[in-house]
Design a protein around this motif. Structure first.
Motif, short mmCIF file in Angstrom:
data_model
loop_
_atom_site.label_atom_id
_atom_site.label_comp_id
_atom_site.label_asym_id
_atom_site.label_seq_id
_atom_site.Cartn_x
_atom_site.Cartn_y
_atom_site.Cartn_z
N ILE A 1 -3.23 -1.12 -2.95
CA ILE A 1 -3.23 0.04 -2.05
C ILE A 1 -3.27 1.26 -2.97
CG2 ILE A 1 -2.03 1.27 -0.21
CD1 ILE A 1 -2.96 -1.53 0.63
N GLY A 2 -4.43 1.90 -3.05
CA GLY A 2 -4.62 2.94 -4.05
C GLY A 2 -4.41 4.35 -3.53
N LYS A 3 -4.45 4.51 -2.23
CA LYS A 3 -4.45 5.86 -1.66
C LYS A 3 -3.92 5.84 -0.25
CE LYS A 3 -7.96 9.31 -1.84
NZ LYS A 3 -9.38 9.66 -1.93
N ILE A 4 -3.14 6.84 0.11
CA ILE A 4 -2.80 7.02 1.52
C ILE A 4 -2.76 8.52 1.79
CG2 ILE A 4 -0.29 6.98 1.17
CD1 ILE A 4 -0.10 5.60 3.94
N SER A 5 -3.19 8.86 2.96
CA SER A 5 -3.16 10.26 3.35
C SER A 5 -2.92 10.31 4.84
CB SER A 5 -4.50 10.90 2.99
OG SER A 5 -4.62 12.14 3.62
N SER A 6 -1.89 11.08 5.24
CA SER A 6 -1.59 11.20 6.66
C SER A 6 -0.79 12.47 6.91
CB SER A 6 -0.79 9.99 7.13
OG SER A 6 -0.47 10.11 8.51
N MET B 1 2.54 1.61 7.40
CA MET B 1 3.48 0.76 6.67
C MET B 1 3.42 -0.68 7.18
SD MET B 1 6.59 3.58 6.38
CE MET B 1 7.90 2.40 6.04
N ILE C 1 2.07 7.08 10.07
CA ILE C 1 2.60 6.62 8.77
C ILE C 1 3.38 5.33 8.95
CG2 ILE C 1 4.14 7.20 6.84
CD1 ILE C 1 3.42 10.18 7.32
N GLU D 1 -6.80 3.72 1.44
CA GLU D 1 -7.93 3.18 0.68
C GLU D 1 -7.41 2.24 -0.39
OE1 GLU D 1 -10.95 6.98 1.19
OE2 GLU D 1 -10.49 6.25 -0.82
N GLY D 2 -8.14 1.18 -0.62
CA GLY D 2 -7.67 0.22 -1.60
C GLY D 2 -8.79 -0.61 -2.21
#
Lengths: 433, 433
Positions: free
Chosen positions: A265-270, A232, A228, A284-285
Motif C-alpha cells: 500500500i504505497g499511497k492514500i489520500s482522503s 482501513m 478513511i 494506490e499500491g
C-alpha cells in the motif's frame, strides 16, 4: 578456460576507457523522454565496435496494440531504441545483452552532495544518477564485447546488444525489441544485483482503489460514512489476500524471504477538511506477481478480492469500490535454477571470483519479464550495481565491480556462444589477493 | 404579554424592509478579510436606529496575547467589529444579541443555480451565501430591535447588539468584544438552529498527527515500516478514546445522540509512489469538546492518548508521533436547561408559536463559547436558519422564519430586559391557523 587471462589483461589495460564511457553516459541525463543523447553515444560506441546498428523510434501499431503494452507515453520521437548485433560464425547459441538507458528522476537536488549528472570519480567509484541503475552494467556489457572483439575471439553464436528506453516505466523499449523480431537462446541483464544471480524476478502491477463514503459535519460524524475507515477495512482485506498468496509459494529461493510477493500500500489520500467526514478515499499500491504466475492470474486475484468486498458488505453493494490497474507493469521472470545459462554464468563467476555466486530471487521486475514471457528467452539478471543505491540520492557504482562483471560476462559470452578453441582460464584468483 | 400584538403587527407591516436589508447584506460578499462593506451597512442600520456605535479594528496586543486566541489572521484593517448599544432605563437585565457577519467561501460556482451573492427572492425564500449562516438571523435581531424602538417600548436593561467578524475561523471577533469589556446578563446568538433552542454547544479543536515509518521498495516491503499501517493503529486508538470520552457523558440532551462528542478523522495523506513503502503519514481531524469540559482538559485527553502510544510501542519510542493543535477552535457552551434565559425564550416561543420549543445540544461550536467561557455570559443559540443549508451551495432562508424569530426575540428582549408595563400577549396563535 582459454581467453580468460587475455580478457582480464585487456580489461586491466582498458579500465580507464570504461570509466570514461560511464562518465559520459552519466553526463547525459537520460530521464524519460530525454534518452536521445545517451542513445547516440551508445550507437556511436557500437558502430566503433563494428556491430551492425538498428536504431529506431518505437511506438508502432503492433507495439501499441500488444496486450502487454502498459505504457502511458505517446511520443517517442528523438529518443530511439538501439539494437547492435555481432553476428557469429554459426553453429553456436545466441545471447542477448540487455541494458536500459533511461534513468529515474534525480529527485530533490538538496539530497545530493554533488551534481547528480557530474559523473564524478572518487574512491574507486563513479557517482551520479544511473550509475548503479544501470549504466554501470551497460558499460560492463560494452567492455566485455570490446574485449572479445579486440582479442579477435571468433564466436559461433550471435551476440545481440540492446540499449532500450522505458524500462523504469514498464519496459515498452524491450517489448518493442521483442516484437521487432530479436530473439536469442539466452539473455543477460546487468541490473544492479550486487554480483548475485537472479533467475527469478518478482513481477508487479499497480492498482488504484477508489472508495466512496458519505460526507457529514464532523460534529455529527455518525450521520456520514468515513471513507478513511472504509479504506482501513479494505487494506485489512488486502493484507489477508497477501498472506494467502504468499502461503501458497514454496520455491526454495523464497524460503528465507518474509513476504516473497508483497502487496504494497504505497499511497492514500482522503479528505479535505478536518471538520468534515471524508466521502472519498483513494489508495494506490503495487501488487507483487509470483515468478511462475501470469499477469492475468494476478489481475484476477485482485479483482476477486475486491469483488468479494463489494458483494459481502451492504455499503459496498450500494457504492462499490472501484478498481483500476494503471501505469507501469513488470512481467515476472522464472528460470529453472539448473538452466544451462545459469550454469554458464555460474562457471564464469567461479573462474573469475574463485567461488560460487549467490543465487537469489529478485524482489522487483526487470525487462527480463518481456524477454522471457513474450520472447520466450531464458533470462538471468546479473550485474555490478547495488540494489539499495538504485533510485536514491548519491547513487554510485564501484569501478572494480564494473570491471569484474565485464570479465564474468565476457567469459559467459565466449562459453555460451562458443568459439573455435576451448577456453582455459589462467588468472582466476588474481582479484582476490 | 403586552406588546405582543403590536410587535406582530409591526413585523407584518415591515416584512419588506427586513427582506431588503437581508438582500443588501447578502449582496456584500463578506468572506474572511472582506467584511468591511457589510459591516458599514450594519453600522449605518444601527445608527438609523439611534444606537450608540462602537466600530473598531480588532487585533490589539491584549487580544493577540490571550490564551484562547486561536487565529492565524494578522491583518484586520478595513474590516471592523461592530457593537451597537441601546441603553436601558436601568434596573433590568442586559442582553447581548450576537451575530457574525463573515460568511464561508461560496465554493464551486457551478454547484450554484444562481449567483451566490444575488440575494434573489423566490418562493418565500432569500437565496445566497450567508442567508442561513447567519445574515438571516442578524436581520431577525435588527427587526426585533427596530420593532421595540419604533413602538417606543421602554426597556429597563441594556441591549448590546454585536456584529462580529471571524466566527467561521474560530471567533476572534467575539473574543475581541468580550475583551473590550462588553458584558451582559445573557446572550442570544441566532445561528441556524431551525428554530430550536441550543443551551449546550459542542466545542472543537483541530489536531494534526505526523506519523513516521521507514521507506523501502514495495517489492521488499518487509524491510520498511509502512506509515499507513501505523496510521491505522493510531486511528484505532483514537476511536477507543472517542468511545471512552462519550461513555462518560450522561447529559439528558445527549441520550439519543449516537456520539455526542465525536473525534472526526477528516483527512489522511501518505505516500508518493505506489511501489514505495511510505515513510510519513499525516492525519488531520476535529476533536469534539464536551459542553462542560475545558479546552485545556480536552487538549490533555488527546495529548495523553498520543503519549500512551508513544511510550507503549517500541517503534513510536524511537520515532514519536507528533501532535499539533492547529487552526481554528470553538469553545463549548453549557447552560443549565432551567436557566432563566432558557425560560424567557421558551415562553416567548410558546406565545408566538403556540407550542414548546424543541431543545437540543448543538453538535458544533459558536461564538457562544467565548461569551460564556471567557465572558461568563449565559448563552442560548436560537435562530431561523437551517443547519443543513449552512456552508452548502444554494443556501437560502425562509422569510417567514426570519420574521417569526424576530417576534420571539423581540418578546424575549422585552421580558428579559423588563419594561414599565407587564406584558400580555393578544395575538398568540395567529401564525398557526
Amino acid at each position: 578456460m582459454a581467453h580468460g587471462h587475455d580478457i582480464q589483461q585487456w580489461l586491466k589495460q582498458h579500465r580507464m576507457k570504461g570509466i570514461k564511457l560511464l562518465q559520459r553516459l552519466v553526463q547525459e541525463p537520460s530521464r524519460r523522454g530525454q534518452e536521445g543523447k545517451a542513445q547516440a553515444l551508445m550507437a556511436e560506441t557500437c558502430r566503433e565496435l563494428g556491430l551492425s546498428i538498428d536504431l529506431w523510434e518505437i511506438g508502432d501499431e503492433k507495439l501499441r496494440n500488444h496486450p502487454n503494452f502498459y505504457c502511458d507515453r505517446t511520443d517517442f520521437s528523438g529518443n530511439p531504441n538501439l539494437v547492435a548485433v555481432k553476428k557469429g560464425k554459426g553453429g553456436g547459441k545466441s545471447l542477448i545483452l540487455n541494458g536500459h538507458i533511461d534513468v529515474v528522476p534525480e529527485g530533490n537536488l538538496t539530497d545530493w552532495q554533488e551534481d547528480p549528472f557530474s559523473g564524478m570519480v572518487q574512491d574507486g567509484k563513479v557517482f551520479g544518477r544511473g550509475t548503479t541503475d544501470m549504466k554501470g552494467g551497460t558499460v560492463s556489457l560494452i567492455l566485455a564485447l570490446e574485449a572479445i572483439i579486440s582479442l579477435e575471439i571468433e564466436l559461433k553464436g550471435d551476440v545481440i546488444f540492446q540499449s532500450v528506453i522505458e524500462e523504469e516505466s514498464g519496459g515498452a523499449g524491450t517489448l518493442a525489441a521483442v516484437l521487432r523480431g530479436y530473439h536469442a537462446d539466452g539473455a543477460i541483464i546487468p541490473e544492479p544485483t550486487n554480483m548475485k544471480l537472479f533467475p527469478l524476478q518478482q513481477g508487479s502491477m499497480w492498482f488504484r482503489l477508489t472508495i466512496k463514503g458519505k460526507s457529514a459535519h464532523g460534529g455529527t460524524r455518525y450521520e456520514g460514512v468515513n471513507a478513511i475507515e472504509l479504506a482501513m477495512d479494505v487494506i485489512n482485506e488486502i493484507t489477508k489476500l497477501e498472506k494467502e498468496r504468499n502461503d501458497m509459494l514454496n520455491h526454495p529461493l523464497y524460503k528465507t524471504i518474509p513476504i516473497p510477493i508483497p502487496i504494497n500500500i504505497g499511497k492514500i489520500s482522503s479528505g479535505e477538511w478536518p471538520s468534515s467526514v471524508p466521502d472519498t478515499a483513494v489508495i494506490e499500491g503495487r501488487f507483487g506477481i509470483a515468478p511462475a504466475e501470469t499477469m492475468e492470474a494476478a489481475e484476477r486475484a485482485l479483482e476477486d478480492c475486491i469483488a468479494r468486498l463489494n458483494t459481502g458488505n451492504e455499503w459496498f453493494q450500494a457504492k462499490p469500490i472501484e478498481l483500476e490497474l494503471f501505469g507501469a507493469r513488470w512481467l515476472p521472470g522464472n528460470l529453472e535454477l539448473n538452466h544451462p545459462l545459469m550454469q554458464t554464468i555460474s562457471e564464469s563467476f567461479l573462474a573469475v571470483k574463485g567461488k560460487q555466486p549467490v543465487i537469489e530471487a529478485a524482489p522487483w521486475g526487470t525487462d527480463g519479464g518481456y524477454l522471457s514471457n513474450i520472447g520466450g528467452i531464458p533470462v538471468v539478471v546479473f550485474g555490478p550495481g547495488k540494489t539499495e543505491l538504485a533510485h536514491d540520492a548519491d547513487e554510485y557504482i564501484e569501478i572494480d565491480k564494473v570491471i569484474e562483471a565485464a570479465e564474468i560476462i565476457a567469459l559467459s559470452i565466449i562459453n555460451w556462444c562458443g568459439t573455435a578453441e576451448p577456453a582455459v582460464y589462467e588468472g582466476g584468483t588474481e582479484n582476490e589477493t
